[in-house]
Design a protein around this motif. Structure first.
Motif, short mmCIF file in Angstrom:
data_model
loop_
_atom_site.label_atom_id
_atom_site.label_comp_id
_atom_site.label_asym_id
_atom_site.label_seq_id
_atom_site.Cartn_x
_atom_site.Cartn_y
_atom_site.Cartn_z
N GLY A 1 0.81 -1.21 0.00
CA GLY A 1 0.00 0.00 0.00
C GLY A 1 0.84 1.26 0.00
N VAL A 2 2.12 1.11 -0.31
CA VAL A 2 3.05 2.24 -0.33
C VAL A 2 3.55 2.42 -1.76
CG1 VAL A 2 5.23 3.16 0.59
CG2 VAL A 2 3.73 1.77 2.05
N ASN A 3 3.52 3.65 -2.27
CA ASN A 3 3.97 3.86 -3.64
C ASN A 3 5.50 3.81 -3.74
OD1 ASN A 3 5.00 6.39 -2.89
ND2 ASN A 3 3.20 7.48 -3.60
N LYS A 4 5.97 3.82 -4.97
CA LYS A 4 7.40 3.67 -5.25
C LYS A 4 8.25 4.69 -4.50
CE LYS A 4 10.06 4.40 -9.39
NZ LYS A 4 10.09 4.29 -10.83
N SER A 5 7.83 5.95 -4.52
CA SER A 5 8.65 6.97 -3.85
C SER A 5 8.67 6.75 -2.33
CB SER A 5 8.16 8.38 -4.20
OG SER A 5 6.85 8.58 -3.73
N GLY A 6 7.55 6.27 -1.78
CA GLY A 6 7.51 5.96 -0.36
C GLY A 6 8.43 4.80 0.00
N LEU A 7 8.41 3.76 -0.85
CA LEU A 7 9.29 2.61 -0.61
C LEU A 7 10.75 3.04 -0.68
CD1 LEU A 7 7.48 -0.24 -2.60
CD2 LEU A 7 7.69 -0.02 -0.12
N TYR A 8 11.07 3.87 -1.68
CA TYR A 8 12.46 4.29 -1.86
C TYR A 8 12.89 5.34 -0.84
CZ TYR A 8 12.92 1.48 -6.06
OH TYR A 8 12.98 0.44 -6.94
N SER A 9 11.94 5.94 -0.15
CA SER A 9 12.33 6.85 0.93
C SER A 9 12.71 6.04 2.18
CB SER A 9 11.21 7.84 1.25
OG SER A 9 10.13 7.19 1.91
N GLU A 10 12.17 4.84 2.28
CA GLU A 10 12.41 3.99 3.45
C GLU A 10 13.51 2.95 3.20
OE1 GLU A 10 11.69 3.05 7.42
OE2 GLU A 10 10.73 4.65 6.29
N PHE A 11 13.62 2.48 1.96
CA PHE A 11 14.60 1.46 1.58
C PHE A 11 15.38 1.97 0.37
CE2 PHE A 11 10.85 -0.49 3.42
CZ PHE A 11 11.40 -1.26 4.43
N LYS A 12 16.67 1.64 0.31
CA LYS A 12 17.51 2.14 -0.79
C LYS A 12 17.00 1.68 -2.14
CE LYS A 12 21.21 0.51 1.19
NZ LYS A 12 22.53 0.04 1.51
N ASP A 13 16.61 0.39 -2.22
CA ASP A 13 16.19 -0.21 -3.48
C ASP A 13 15.52 -1.55 -3.18
OD1 ASP A 13 18.39 -1.83 -2.78
OD2 ASP A 13 19.72 -0.87 -4.23
N LYS A 14 15.16 -2.27 -4.22
CA LYS A 14 14.49 -3.57 -4.04
C LYS A 14 15.40 -4.54 -3.28
CE LYS A 14 13.33 -7.32 -6.98
NZ LYS A 14 12.92 -7.82 -8.28
N GLU A 15 16.70 -4.48 -3.54
CA GLU A 15 17.64 -5.35 -2.83
C GLU A 15 17.59 -5.10 -1.33
OE1 GLU A 15 21.60 -4.92 -4.41
OE2 GLU A 15 21.07 -5.87 -6.30
N ASP A 16 17.55 -3.82 -0.96
CA ASP A 16 17.49 -3.46 0.46
C ASP A 16 16.17 -3.93 1.08
OD1 ASP A 16 18.40 -2.23 2.88
OD2 ASP A 16 17.22 -0.44 2.41
#
Length: 184
Positions: A38-53
């Motif tokens: 339920g979190v958009n891409k920019s929200g995910l990337y603000s919390e985690f560096k990338d998909k690997e993280d």
């Protein structure tokens, strides 16, 4: 000033974990992760560096949850802990089967190096905990060798869960192994 985030890290990890478990690291798409969390891409990337993280943190979160169960640290140590670990360790979570860390080993060649390290350290620690439980039983065979055998069995059992093996069949295999190792 940016908008305040409307999610928490633990909630994201709880919701991302089943996506990675079901699809694997390579096949889990950012879109799937956005929908699940339920979190958009920019929200995910603000919390985690990338998909690997996000994957690595999900793996760590999963393993910490298993450790909190204390399946191999309950007193008294011994065969009963090992049997309980084999029966409850590779448990289903939100429709997932087996063990997420074991399932992730299928992709070891493409996993982030940090995730490989987490899996390697986890398996080493698991083997040590199993060996501690075996040592108190004073087996005839070397405790470390027996711990390797149990860990290998656990890995295979975790994979077998993905084949939809019946609970009675899996339970019988665990009972058979426990009857064997108690004599060694």
């Amino acid at each position: 000033m940016g908008r305040p985030k409307k999610f928490n890290r633990q909630g994201v990890l709880e919701k991302a974990l089943p996506v990675f478990w079901r699809s694997g690291f390579a096949e889990a798409s950012l879109h799937e992760l956005e929908v699940a969390t339920g979190v958009n891409k920019s929200g995910l990337y603000s919390e985690f560096k990338d998909k690997e993280d996000l994957f690595t943190q999900s793996l760590q979160y999963y393993l910490e949850g298993l450790e909190k169960k204390g399946l191999l640290t309950a007193e008294p140590l011994g065969w009963n802990n090992i049997e309980r670990f084999l029966k409850m360790g590779p448990c289903s979570m939100e429709g997932q089967k087996g063990c997420f860390a074991v399932s992730s080993m299928r992709e070891i060649a493409i996993l982030p190096p940090e995730a490989v390290g987490i899996i390697t350290r986890s398996r080493t620690k698991l083997k040590q905990l199993i060996a501690k439980n075996i040592e108190v039983e004073r087996p005839k065979m070397d405790a470390d060798s027996l711990a390797e055998l149990v860990l290998t069995f656990f890995t295979g059992l975790s994979m077998e869960h993905n084949l939809n093996s019946s609970r009675p069949s899996i339970g019988r295999k665990i009972d058979d192994l426990m009857n064997i190792v108690r004599t060694l």
